[in-house]
Design a protein around this motif. Structure first.
Motif, short mmCIF file in Angstrom:
data_model
loop_
_atom_site.label_atom_id
_atom_site.label_comp_id
_atom_site.label_asym_id
_atom_site.label_seq_id
_atom_site.Cartn_x
_atom_site.Cartn_y
_atom_site.Cartn_z
N GLY A 384 0.82 -1.20 0.00
CA GLY A 384 0.00 0.00 0.00
C GLY A 384 0.85 1.26 0.00
O GLY A 384 2.08 1.20 -0.16
N LEU A 385 0.21 2.40 0.18
CA LEU A 385 0.91 3.68 0.03
C LEU A 385 0.29 4.75 0.92
O LEU A 385 -0.93 4.85 1.04
CB LEU A 385 0.84 4.12 -1.44
CG LEU A 385 1.55 5.41 -1.83
CD1 LEU A 385 3.05 5.29 -1.60
CD2 LEU A 385 1.28 5.72 -3.29
N TYR A 386 1.16 5.52 1.55
CA TYR A 386 0.73 6.72 2.28
C TYR A 386 0.82 7.87 1.28
O TYR A 386 1.80 8.58 1.20
CB TYR A 386 1.65 6.94 3.48
CG TYR A 386 1.32 8.16 4.33
CD1 TYR A 386 0.00 8.58 4.53
CD2 TYR A 386 2.34 8.88 4.94
CE1 TYR A 386 -0.28 9.68 5.31
CE2 TYR A 386 2.07 9.99 5.73
CZ TYR A 386 0.75 10.39 5.91
OH TYR A 386 0.47 11.49 6.68
N PHE A 401 -6.05 -5.54 -3.09
CA PHE A 401 -6.30 -6.92 -3.47
C PHE A 401 -6.20 -7.87 -2.27
O PHE A 401 -6.18 -9.08 -2.45
CB PHE A 401 -5.31 -7.36 -4.55
CG PHE A 401 -5.48 -6.63 -5.85
CD1 PHE A 401 -6.40 -7.06 -6.81
CD2 PHE A 401 -4.74 -5.49 -6.12
CE1 PHE A 401 -6.56 -6.38 -8.00
CE2 PHE A 401 -4.89 -4.80 -7.31
CZ PHE A 401 -5.81 -5.25 -8.26
N THR A 402 -6.13 -7.31 -1.06
CA THR A 402 -6.00 -8.15 0.14
C THR A 402 -7.34 -8.50 0.75
O THR A 402 -7.42 -9.39 1.60
CB THR A 402 -5.16 -7.43 1.21
OG1 THR A 402 -5.89 -6.30 1.70
CG2 THR A 402 -3.82 -6.99 0.64
N THR A 406 -8.62 -1.39 2.05
CA THR A 406 -7.86 -0.15 2.24
C THR A 406 -6.63 -0.20 1.35
O THR A 406 -6.08 -1.27 1.09
CB THR A 406 -7.42 0.03 3.70
OG1 THR A 406 -6.67 1.25 3.83
CG2 THR A 406 -6.55 -1.13 4.16
N THR A 407 -6.24 0.95 0.87
CA THR A 407 -4.99 1.05 0.10
C THR A 407 -3.91 1.73 0.92
O THR A 407 -2.82 2.01 0.41
CB THR A 407 -5.22 1.83 -1.21
OG1 THR A 407 -5.73 3.13 -0.90
CG2 THR A 407 -6.17 1.09 -2.12
N ASP A 447 -0.50 -7.39 3.52
CA ASP A 447 -1.31 -6.87 4.61
C ASP A 447 -0.47 -6.09 5.62
O ASP A 447 0.68 -5.74 5.36
CB ASP A 447 -2.06 -8.02 5.30
CG ASP A 447 -1.13 -9.05 5.94
OD1 ASP A 447 0.08 -8.74 6.14
OD2 ASP A 447 -1.60 -10.16 6.24
N SER A 448 -1.03 -5.84 6.79
CA SER A 448 -0.36 -5.01 7.80
C SER A 448 0.88 -5.67 8.37
O SER A 448 1.69 -5.02 9.03
CB SER A 448 -1.33 -4.68 8.93
OG SER A 448 -1.82 -5.87 9.53
#
Length: 890
Positions: A384-386, A401-402, A406-407, A447-448
């Motif tokens: 993902g991206l901030y 795609f998880t 959230t992206t 994921d996280s």
């Protein structure tokens, strides 16, 4: 209806009428005109312009056929909705000009007509392969053929003229023929009216047409006729037939079909082990099923069992994911469909650049300041991206795609990777990315915790190739809309399956064949738990030949490159993925990887944060997982979270630097193919002294040299049609093979990695080689005999084994003068051919690599949950956080 009943009509004109009954009635929904000078309002603009320009060229067809000039009305949507695959098969057969003509077979006349309508609609709408754009569509008209004719001979001449003109104009017309059997009697018709003209045209594959017949007529008149059957590919509707056309080919699919064949047994080694060791009948597994024929009856029978669930479909990859009982998996491999089944493994992240890579020097040269990635889309497939970080500039699209919806970058890896690629100049140029103006597409698959799955990654890769509008199979693709020319994958999984079978490798090859440069991390397993140097741990999809696989170098925090070396953690080749034959013998890929290395130790880039709801209602900005667990990674602290920077290490960090370099090359020369980008990056790389090709590939990235060479490559050629040996550069003077960075002058490697060896010579850049084309692996075309290239005129057959153990390719020739190495070299810091021998390539080719020092892994690696080694997680995490314990980037 049979042949005897057709040929027994007593009256002459009735016989002629039957013989010319090409299409009784008007096809529903078609708008027709015999000869028109006006472009109807509903015709696409490009098609109208083309038709108007060409309207006077097809006089005979305009007399004896009706031209379809407007988008047909879909008053029967059954063909487009229920029979979309069959419509697609017709279009593919037409576009690829196969040796047979598509023949729509259905008992229902309305369905045959509806398929014709849908085929015409898609062609006129432009929702077709490039080969069918701007075609003029004609439907043979029996009334016009018979009108005013006094003899059957005159009708015969008219038919001959129609076929002749349609054949001559094969590049711009498609002919529709309903009840085509009426013109395909293999015996002479009454009164000498013969069908030989049409049969001849079809037999020579010169007449672009779509035919249609009833199921009964096909079975009684065509299917068992040795003369007629080979002329057609039956596209059956409303019935099951394993012989029906189902090419499942994408319009941008590789022209080198052998690259997509499976090798060996149908089950991956780890899945086979799981089946053999686990006697449980209740366990369920999630597998990746690849098949060249997903409609195969025996395959469908297994997939239709109770408890078997298809969870995802990747139509552009010929792949599905299936959740099923373990006991049923074996049956997938016994179907008569070309198939490969593997576990849905875990995917993990692998964890001063402007100056030391040569990017700053390149941009400081005359007219080069504009090269910053502008206009080039780069898909970053990561955690993902901030996007609100101050270093982020152009983020054009985001998709998760998880399944977490959230992206955002909760883990912290994807933002750092994107920063190295495209940090804008927000801190006095200290942390400027390689391509700061590139357009970023954020595709989240981790994921996280920085963990994902092969199926999630396949979803993202498939999305890139899919049409923007679902159902518009040949409409604008996502990679076209978002200008994606480069894909960055700073992640990987265990490289178990040969690249010929690995679903990730095969997906990467699809992207490469579509003209997209795919850059992949090599992995962080270059040393064992005790710190010893190991070989053979390249991750998937880094083991794919068409990918640019990147290892990590260590700059020791200095801009000059004289002290640079390969990091201890960077995964080394050769690739140890394999396929198993029917006798149980393993055949290892043994490719030389990585392709090159780039800085990857203790690099500083953007730090992510993410919004979280406290007590389900109060939004709060939270630190990413990596920073929360390891606060010492913060390199630049600031009260404003959008300005914070962090420090990470790994081949994950080296990969976006090469992706940024690829974007710069494509901005400077958009006509470069993925293979040409690889050529330029490796040819201009700096070989580092004391390291072999398994350590560093062709050497360390050199953006200054690569850009200088890329700008010299001609832009006036279409590489798909360029002849072998064509002058490739705009100048007859070759570029100087030297670069100076921060006062250190070094020599380019001037070589290219080819599968199990490497080649050197200036002909690699001065003359076009066929392996540079899209759709061909760089490993193809290596014709070698003991360290010299075979004469250009000698075409060797595929599969002949050379005496030195190198398997010959499929006859794609390289130009003369190029030398193929017979050994892997330890570089002395100058050229690839210099230095001392590390090992022979003939040894490398053997199934069991013979090295007395024991560097290579044993064959019996224990696989657990898709993790390459038991210490893989710990080792990769240590690499990401600590890197090599040396001086770092400030």
């Amino acid at each position: 209806m049979n042949q005897n009943s057709r040929s027994s009509t007593p009256r002459l004109m009735t016989s002629i009428a039957l013989a010319t009954a090409l299409c009784a009635g008007v096809i529903p929904g078609f708008v027709l005109s015999a000869q028109t000078n006006n472009s109807p309002a509903h015709t696409s603009q490009s098609h109208s312009a083309h038709t108007t320009k060409q309207k006077n060229k097809l006089a005979v067809l305009s007399l004896y056929a009706r031209e379809i000039t407007e988008l047909p009305i879909r008053d029967n949507a059954e063909a487009g909705d229920l029979y979309g695959d069959e419509v697609l098969s017709v279009l593919q057969l037409l576009a690829h000009r196969s040796k047979v003509s598509p023949l729509v077979v259905s008992e229902r006349e309305d369905i045959r007509a509806a398929v014709f309508t849908e085929v015409a609609r898609r062609i006129l709408a432009g929702d077709v392969p490039m080969g069918l754009h701007n075609k003029r569509l004609f439907k043979l008209d029996r009334d016009s053929l018979a009108a005013g004719a006094s003899t059957e001979s005159e009708i015969q001449k008219r038919l001959e003229a129609v076929y002749a003109e349609a054949t001559k104009a094969a590049g711009e017309v498609v002919l529709f023929i309903s009840d085509v059997d009426s013109l395909l009697n293999t015996e002479a018709l009454p009164h000498g009216l013969s069908s030989s003209v049409l049969v001849k045209a079809l037999r020579t594959n010169a007449l672009p047409c779509v035919g249609a017949v009833s199921t009964e007529v096909y079975a009684t008149r065509i299917e068992n006729d040795d003369t007629l059957r080979p002329l057609f590919e039956a596209v059956r509707i409303g019935e099951t037939d394993t012989d029906a056309s189902d090419t499942n080919a994408d319009e941008e699919e590789s022209t080198d079909e052998q690259n997509f064949e499976f090798a060996g047994t149908k089950l991956s080694p780890d899945l086979e082990d799981k089946l053999n060791s686990d006697a449980s009948t209740d366990e369920r597994v999630k597998v990746i099923l690849q098949s060249a024929d997903l409609k195969n009856d025996s395959l469908r029978a297994v997939l239709g069992r109770s408890g078997v669930i298809i969870t995802d479909r990747f139509n552009h990859l010929d792949t599905i994911t299936v959740e099923m009982p373990l006991k049923d998996v074996k049956d997938l491999s016994t179907t008569n469909s070309p198939t490969y089944v593997s576990l849905d493994r875990e995917v993990r992240s692998l964890g001063h650049v402007e100056t030391t890579t040569g990017a700053h020097m390149m941009r400081s040269q005359p007219n080069n300041s504009v090269y910053d990635g502008t206009g080039i889309g780069i898909a970053v497939i990561d955690s993902g991206l901030y996007r609100y970080h101050d270093a982020m500039d152009k983020v054009t699209y985001e998709k998760d795609f998880t399944g977490q919806n959230t992206t955002q970058d909760l883990y912290g890896h994807g933002t750092h990777v994107t920063g190295l690629l495209a940090n804008k100049n927000n801190m006095d140029g200290n942390y400027l990315g390689v391509a700061p103006k590139a357009e970023i597409v954020n595709l989240r698959v981790l994921d996280s915790n920085g963990v994902g799955s092969v199926s999630n990654l396949l979803k993202a890769l498939s999305w890139i190739l899919e049409p923007v509008t679902p159902g518009q199979l040949y409409g604008e693709k996502n990679h076209q809309k978002y200008k994606i020319r480069v894909v960055n994958m700073s992640l990987g999984t265990a490289a178990i399956d040969s690249y010929k079978n690995d679903p990730l490798c095969r997906a990467v090859r699809r992207l490469s064949d579509a003209g997209i440069v795919v850059v992949v991390a090599a992995g962080n397993n270059g040393k064992d738990a005790s710190g010893g140097k190991v070989y053979g741990h390249i991750h998937s999809p880094g083991n794919e030949p068409s990918a640019i696989t990147v290892g990590a170098s260590n700059t020791f925090g200095t801009d000059a490159r004289g002290d640079d070396g390969v990091t201890t953690f960077s995964s080394r080749g050769p690739t140890r993925s394999f396929w198993t034959d029917a006798s149980g013998i393993k055949h290892y890929d043994n490719l030389i990887k990585p392709d090159l290395v780039a800085p990857g130790n203790k690099l500083v880039a953007a730090e992510s944060a993410y919004l979280s709801l406290i007590y389900d209602q109060i939004p709060k900005l939270m630190p990413n997982r990596l920073i929360a667990d390891n606060p010492e990674l913060r390199a630049v602290d600031d009260s404003d979270p959008t300005k914070r920077m962090m420090r990470l290490s790994g081949t994950s960090m080296a990969t976006p630097i090469v992706s940024g370099a690829a974007a710069l090359l494509l901005q400077a020369n958009p006509k470069l193919t993925p293979n040409m980008v690889k050529l330029i990056l490796t040819y201009t790389a700096q070989p580092m002294a004391g390291y072999n090709n398994f350590d560093q590939g062709a050497g360390q990235l050199n953006i200054e040299g690569a850009m200088r060479l890329a700008k010299l490559v001609r832009k006036d050629l279409t590489w798909a049609n360029t002849a072998l040996g064509t002058r490739m550069l705009t100048s007859t003077t070759l570029p100087s093979p030297f670069t100076t960075i921060a006062g250190h002058r070094f020599t380019w490697g001037q070589g290219v990695i080819f599968n199990h060896t490497f080649s050197t010579d200036t002909n690699l850049i001065s003359k076009f080689q066929k392996v540079y084309r899209t759709g061909i692996l760089m490993s193809d075309g290596i014709l070698k005999s003991k360290n010299f290239l075979m004469d250009i005129g000698l075409l060797q057959s595929y599969g002949i084994l050379m005496s030195d153990g190198i398997l010959m390719s499929d006859g794609i020739l390289m130009s003369d003068g190029i030398l193929m190495s017979d050994s892997i070299m330890v570089s002395d810091g100058t050229k690839l051919t210099d230095g001392r021998v590390f090992m022979g390539t003939g040894i490398l080719m053997s199934d069991g690599i013979l090295m007395s020092d024991g560097f290579l892994m044993s064959d019996g690696i224990l696989m657990s949950d898709g993790i390459l080694m038991s210490d893989n997680n710990v080792q990769s995490m240590n690499t990401l956080i600590k890197g090599d314990d040396t001086t770092f980037m400030k």
